[in-house]
Motif scaffolding. Structure first.
Motif, PDB file in Angstrom:
ATOM      1  N   MET A 281      44.818  37.254  27.444  1.00 40.22           N
ATOM      2  CA  MET A 281      46.013  37.117  26.598  1.00 40.22           C
ATOM      3  C   MET A 281      46.665  38.454  26.288  1.00 40.22           C
ATOM      4  O   MET A 281      47.176  38.669  25.186  1.00 40.22           O
ATOM      5  CB  MET A 281      45.686  36.364  25.295  1.00 40.22           C
ATOM      6  CG  MET A 281      45.532  34.870  25.494  1.00 40.22           C
ATOM      7  SD  MET A 281      45.285  33.939  23.965  1.00 40.22           S
ATOM      8  CE  MET A 281      46.869  34.159  23.171  1.00 40.22           C
ATOM      9  N   GLN A 282      46.640  39.360  27.267  1.00 34.61           N
ATOM     10  CA  GLN A 282      47.342  40.631  27.115  1.00 34.61           C
ATOM     11  C   GLN A 282      48.281  40.805  28.298  1.00 34.61           C
ATOM     12  O   GLN A 282      47.853  40.936  29.427  1.00 34.61           O
ATOM     13  CB  GLN A 282      46.355  41.799  27.031  1.00 34.61           C
ATOM     14  CG  GLN A 282      47.038  43.143  26.748  1.00 34.61           C
ATOM     15  CD  GLN A 282      46.057  44.190  26.255  1.00 34.61           C
ATOM     16  OE1 GLN A 282      45.230  43.934  25.386  1.00 34.61           O
ATOM     17  NE2 GLN A 282      46.138  45.372  26.824  1.00 34.61           N
ATOM     18  N   HIS A 283      49.555  40.795  27.997  1.00 31.77           N
ATOM     19  CA  HIS A 283      50.586  40.809  29.033  1.00 31.77           C
ATOM     20  C   HIS A 283      50.691  42.176  29.701  1.00 31.77           C
ATOM     21  O   HIS A 283      50.646  43.214  29.052  1.00 31.77           O
ATOM     22  CB  HIS A 283      51.927  40.440  28.381  1.00 31.77           C
ATOM     23  CG  HIS A 283      53.098  40.509  29.289  1.00 31.77           C
ATOM     24  ND1 HIS A 283      53.838  41.648  29.452  1.00 31.77           N
ATOM     25  CD2 HIS A 283      53.664  39.567  30.086  1.00 31.77           C
ATOM     26  CE1 HIS A 283      54.809  41.416  30.307  1.00 31.77           C
ATOM     27  NE2 HIS A 283      54.728  40.158  30.693  1.00 31.77           N
ATOM     28  N   GLN A 284      50.764  42.170  31.047  1.00 30.68           N
ATOM     29  CA  GLN A 284      51.070  43.380  31.808  1.00 30.68           C
ATOM     30  C   GLN A 284      52.212  43.061  32.770  1.00 30.68           C
ATOM     31  O   GLN A 284      52.283  41.951  33.308  1.00 30.68           O
ATOM     32  CB  GLN A 284      49.861  43.872  32.610  1.00 30.68           C
ATOM     33  CG  GLN A 284      48.797  44.566  31.782  1.00 30.68           C
ATOM     34  CD  GLN A 284      47.827  45.362  32.657  1.00 30.68           C
ATOM     35  OE1 GLN A 284      48.215  45.922  33.681  1.00 30.68           O
ATOM     36  NE2 GLN A 284      46.559  45.404  32.242  1.00 30.68           N
TER      37      GLN A 284
ATOM     38  N   GLU B  26      54.671  39.717  36.388  1.00 31.54           N
ATOM     39  CA  GLU B  26      53.953  39.656  35.123  1.00 31.54           C
ATOM     40  C   GLU B  26      52.587  39.006  35.317  1.00 31.54           C
ATOM     41  O   GLU B  26      52.483  37.939  35.924  1.00 31.54           O
ATOM     42  CB  GLU B  26      54.766  38.876  34.092  1.00 31.54           C
ATOM     43  CG  GLU B  26      56.149  39.471  33.855  1.00 31.54           C
ATOM     44  CD  GLU B  26      57.022  38.601  32.972  1.00 31.54           C
ATOM     45  OE1 GLU B  26      56.680  37.418  32.779  1.00 31.54           O
ATOM     46  OE2 GLU B  26      58.049  39.098  32.478  1.00 31.54           O
ATOM     47  N   VAL B  27      51.550  39.660  34.770  1.00 33.75           N
ATOM     48  CA  VAL B  27      50.193  39.123  34.802  1.00 33.75           C
ATOM     49  C   VAL B  27      49.810  38.736  33.375  1.00 33.75           C
ATOM     50  O   VAL B  27      49.952  39.546  32.444  1.00 33.75           O
ATOM     51  CB  VAL B  27      49.198  40.156  35.368  1.00 33.75           C
ATOM     52  CG1 VAL B  27      47.767  39.679  35.167  1.00 33.75           C
ATOM     53  CG2 VAL B  27      49.465  40.395  36.838  1.00 33.75           C
ATOM     54  N   PHE B  28      49.364  37.499  33.210  1.00 37.19           N
ATOM     55  CA  PHE B  28      48.942  37.016  31.890  1.00 37.19           C
ATOM     56  C   PHE B  28      47.819  36.010  32.089  1.00 37.19           C
ATOM     57  O   PHE B  28      48.010  34.957  32.700  1.00 37.19           O
ATOM     58  CB  PHE B  28      50.107  36.375  31.143  1.00 37.19           C
ATOM     59  CG  PHE B  28      49.765  35.993  29.722  1.00 37.19           C
ATOM     60  CD1 PHE B  28      49.717  36.960  28.728  1.00 37.19           C
ATOM     61  CD2 PHE B  28      49.487  34.682  29.389  1.00 37.19           C
ATOM     62  CE1 PHE B  28      49.410  36.624  27.418  1.00 37.19           C
ATOM     63  CE2 PHE B  28      49.176  34.336  28.083  1.00 37.19           C
ATOM     64  CZ  PHE B  28      49.137  35.311  27.093  1.00 37.19           C
ATOM     65  N   VAL B  29      46.627  36.347  31.602  1.00 38.30           N
ATOM     66  CA  VAL B  29      45.453  35.476  31.726  1.00 38.30           C
ATOM     67  C   VAL B  29      45.318  34.680  30.435  1.00 38.30           C
ATOM     68  O   VAL B  29      45.202  35.257  29.345  1.00 38.30           O
ATOM     69  CB  VAL B  29      44.181  36.303  31.980  1.00 38.30           C
ATOM     70  CG1 VAL B  29      42.960  35.392  32.023  1.00 38.30           C
ATOM     71  CG2 VAL B  29      44.312  37.086  33.278  1.00 38.30           C
TER      72      VAL B  29
END
Length: 840
Positions: free
Chosen positions: A551-554, A601-604
């Motif tokens: 839950m940390q956007h990159q 955008e990567v968001f887990v």
């Protein structure tokens, strides 16, 4: 324009038989203009009919359906059609020239036809898109462009005489002009380019005309209407062209909070309709509500036909981003050729929570997206409109003054000095929120807080400091405020309503100038297409995401530079045997478009964390960027993911005695130690709350800060620092997110149905819990025991069994499929047994 099928009158039926034919009769001059209407003649058994079809994909769809029906008839020529399916749609009504039938509905595509007589009058047919939920009050006034065919007033009045039980009627989207039609997905690249050029040259064929917008906001504190709203809504000397009326705290009951259902919606809507300016007739175009936040949009009858592309969205900013006690509702629409967005928001309360209000504003701006008619186009954000109107209980207070100082300045009517202490003014000056927005000069008393039923400031024990909580701001050009005031006559609530009258310059289309501009663009594109092919340069082709966390956007940016001579379009396309163009933790924004910057955008989140935690998936993907009429480009996405306790299973975490990021992936997969009774991460969060928050107000109901959640997550995953950081609310929300992210809930999916079946029997519920795997059972009993401890302090924390059961049952007993309302209530009933007594 037809709003529902009931607005369409069926005058005649033309059989499609073997001798049926469709012949195009448009002249050469008409065909030379790309955007012109098409004229066709329908030949049938007893005569013929000339039809003018409007330019666009709906007309093509209409003709294709007619052709399909004729083909079906030709396949079975022996059986003559009887049209028996029409019987249930016929309603007899009187009229000159015989009997007419009213068509109640016609599938998902509505076609309205005016009567054709032997005098040679042409017939207009308009194909309508599927009904999509726009609402409008049955005003009894005929509306719609004359060029699109007309429902006879006799048929309309007949509908009125028959009676309508629904106050709000469904409508579908309408195209306001040819530029809008070009946005339809059936048009290819060429027409998309024409649309873009038309928008760039809009000043050539549009002119401004002023219209008045009445904007009103009122926090009604859960009350029902007890007085006329005319002193507020009818306070202008002349009737406004449009009303945007927002309410907050419409209903404070638990039913409204948890199930978004309230009878007060109809009560306040009726009060508003009766309180509008008496010198004009208005249509309710849209109503949208989220729990207690409601927005009503009215327009004068004569303007209704110029409203198009109506959309509505809601965003909750309560705990976990789901609860709708705080948040916003919004609409967007096109009026003539201007795009307008209206937002009604209710932000976080309490004088010290201005940072939380800032975050609510930013969340609303980022999460509130309006879909476009072409589903392939990127959704529109709030700021992607010509004008944005923002109203509501923004809850910003007066800082650095005590209540006596505030009242002293109010008595002197020194609003300028008082305004300098206003939190919203300070945050705007610091460019923390509402950048680019304008608010008129405040020359009225603070609108909060009064004793209900009076004009007296709050005399309760809390003695709230007066504040301008209720505000109206705007963003855009050609807007002038005519008044900005509160309305002290209304005493229903502890707030006073506020209104602003805005004069807005709206863009109207000059049809002749539009036609000339359109033709010039088409000629220019013809020449360009013959000389050029699309070409782009990519700023980079490899993207590395380092230390991705739960839950940390990159994000990384890819820039497409068009080095050719014509506009070009790109699209990310699927690879062979893959359902989507990218992995679920990756997004390209936008995924298709023109010469733009693309954010990768990567968001887990909970749906992707489990596979990454276990090492079964990696941050690794190949994207295929396809250039329309050009070549494909391959982009490499690589990175590493830091395992997290969020998204890991209870069984795995019970095996880990050290923080998850201190253990190699192989150890996590193959560990076989004596398990802990419960995951240490759950113990840390619950123990923290047990020691620090048993008397904390609004626990599990007020959200924490995102920055503090990040610190809590890192602490649980790394073991540093030794104690959990952040506020009690942030730790409480982290616990809820943890439970929500479990791949297998505390009550496994395999036992979910048994829980529903025995929810009313205490002993059976206890028996089901005894069947849980040992570590799951330990977690269930541990959390239930903790919540029972919280209930012992309910006089301080205001928690009760219903609130805790509603929040935690949804996390501990998750459904393997979509859960309906009846199932939700059964899971709550099941869990309530364990909150009222110790069954372990």
């Amino acid at each position: 324009m037809a709003i529902t099928g009931e607005d369409v009158t069926l005058y005649d039926i033309f059989p499609i038989s073997n001798d049926f034919a469709v012949v195009e009769v448009s002249s050469a001059d008409e065909l030379s203009f790309v955007g012109a209407d098409t004229r066709v003649r329908l030949n049938f058994q007893d005569g013929d009919l000339e039809v003018r079809l409007p330019f666009g994909s709906h007309s093509r769809l209409f003709l294709s359906e007619v052709n399909k029906a004729w083909s079906d008839v030709c396949k079975s020529p022996k059986e003559a059609p009887k049209f028996e399916w029409l019987h249930k749609y016929r309603k007899a009504s009187k009229g000159q020239g015989g009997v007419k039938q009213t068509l109640a509905t016609l599938g998902t595509t509505h076609t309205k036809i005016s009567q054709h007589k032997k005098t040679g009058n042409s017939l207009n047919a308009v194909s309508r898109s599927p009904v999509e939920g726009n609402k409008r009050v049955n005003s009894g006034v005929e509306s719609g462009p004359e060029s699109q065919g007309k429902v006879k007033r006799e048929g309309w009045n007949e509908l009125k005489r028959e009676g309508r039980h629904d106050l709000v009627r469904q409508s579908s989207h309408t195209a306001s002009n040819k530029a809008t039609m070009l946005a339809m997905p059936q048009f290819g690249l060429r027409d998309n380019l024409i649309r873009c050029e038309l928008l760039k040259n809009e000043d050539i064929y549009t002119y401004l005309e002023n219209f008045s917008f009445f904007i009103g906001t009122y926090n009604v504190n859960g009350q029902t209407p007890k007085e006329s709203l005319r002193p507020w809504l009818g306070s202008t000397s002349t009737p406004p062209d449009m009303y945007c009326v927002g309410f907050q705290e419409l209903d404070l009951s638990k039913e409204a909070f948890f199930f978004n259902d309230t009878p007060k919606e109809t009560e306040w809507m009726k009060a508003v309709s009766e309180g509008l300016h008496p010198d004009a007739k208005y249509d309710l175009v849209k109503l949208v509500r989220l729990v207690g936040i409601m927005l009503l949009f009215y327009v004068r009858n004569e303007h209704a036909k110029h409203i198009s592309e109506m959309e509505a969205e809601t965003v909750g900013t309560g705990i976990m981003g789901r609860m709708g006690n705080k948040g916003a509702v919004a609409i967007r629409f096109r009026f003539h050729n201007s795009d307008i967005c209206v937002v009604n928001s209710h932000l976080a309360a309490h004088i010290e929570e201005y940072e939380r209000r800032n975050q609510d504003y930013k969340d609303i701006c980022s999460r509130l997206l309006f879909r476009q008619h072409d589903p392939a186009l990127v959704p529109l954000t709030i700021m992607k409109h010509n004008v944005v109107l923002w109203l509501g209980d923004l809850n910003y207070r007066l800082s650095d003054l005590d209540v006596d100082d505030v009242k002293d300045l109010i008595a002197k009517k020194d609003f300028e000095t008082l305004h300098s202490y206003d939190q919203l003014k300070r945050q705007i000056d610091e460019k923390a929120v509402f950048v680019g927005f304008v608010e008129g000069e405040i020359g009225f008393l603070p609108t909060y807080k009064y004793d209900t039923g009076s004009d007296q400031w709050d005399t309760s024990e809390k003695c709230r400091v007066p504040a301008w909580c209720d505000r109206i701001l705007w963003r855009g050009k050609n807007v002038r405020q005519l008044h900005y005031q509160s309305h002290m006559d209304l005493k229903t609530s502890d707030h006073k309503p506020v209104s602003s009258l805005l004069e807005m310059g709206i863009k109207l289309v000059n049809e002749e100038s539009y036609k000339n501009t359109f033709e010039e663009i088409v000629r220019s594109l013809d020449k360009m297409e013959n000389e050029c092919i699309p070409s782009v340069t990519l700023s980079r082709r490899e993207f590395h995401f380092i230390d991705v966390k739960f839950m940390q956007h990159q994000a990384e940016t890819l820039t497409l530079h068009n080095d050719g001579q014509v506009p070009c379009q790109f699209e990310f396309i699927q690879k062979l045997d893959e359902p989507t163009y990218c992995k679920p933790w990756l997004t390209a924004n936008p995924a298709k478009g023109g010469n733009v910057d693309i954010d990768l955008e990567v968001f887990v989140n909970r749906s992707t964390a489990t596979e990454l935690n276990a090492g079964r998936q990696q941050i690794e993907d190949i994207l295929v960027l396809h250039l329309d009429r050009g070549k494909d480009y391959f982009l490499s996405v690589l990175g590493n993911y830091l395992p997290s306790c969020f998204g890991s299973s209870i069984q795995t975490l019970c095996q880990l005695r050290d923080p998850i990021q201190e253990m190699p992936l192989e150890t996590i997969r193959d560990v076989f130690t004596i398990p802990l009774d419960i995951p240490k991460e759950i113990w840390q969060m619950v123990d923290h709350l047990y020691r620090n928050a048993p008397k904390q107000g609004e626990l599990f109901q007020q959200p924490g800060l995102r920055s503090e959640f990040v610190e809590i997550r890192d602490c649980l995953d790394t073991g540093m620092p030794d104690s959990l950081p952040g506020s009690n609310h942030s730790v409480a929300e982290a616990l809820l997110i943890f439970l929500d992210a479990l791949p297998e809930p505390v009550v496994p999916f395999s036992l979910y149905q048994q829980c529903l079946e025995c929810c009313s029997n205490t002993s059976q519920c206890k028996k089901v819990v005894s069947l849980l795997p040992q570590c799951h059972k330990n977690v269930f009993n541990y959390i239930a025991a903790f919540l029972r401890e919280l209930l012992k302090h309910s006089t301080h924390n205001s928690l009760d069994v219903n609130i805790l059961a509603t929040i935690f049952a949804a996390l501990l007993l998750r459904s393997p499929t979509k859960q309906d309302l009846a199932e939700k209530r059964k899971t709550q009933e099941f869990f309530q047994h364990f909150l009222v007594q110790d069954l372990s």
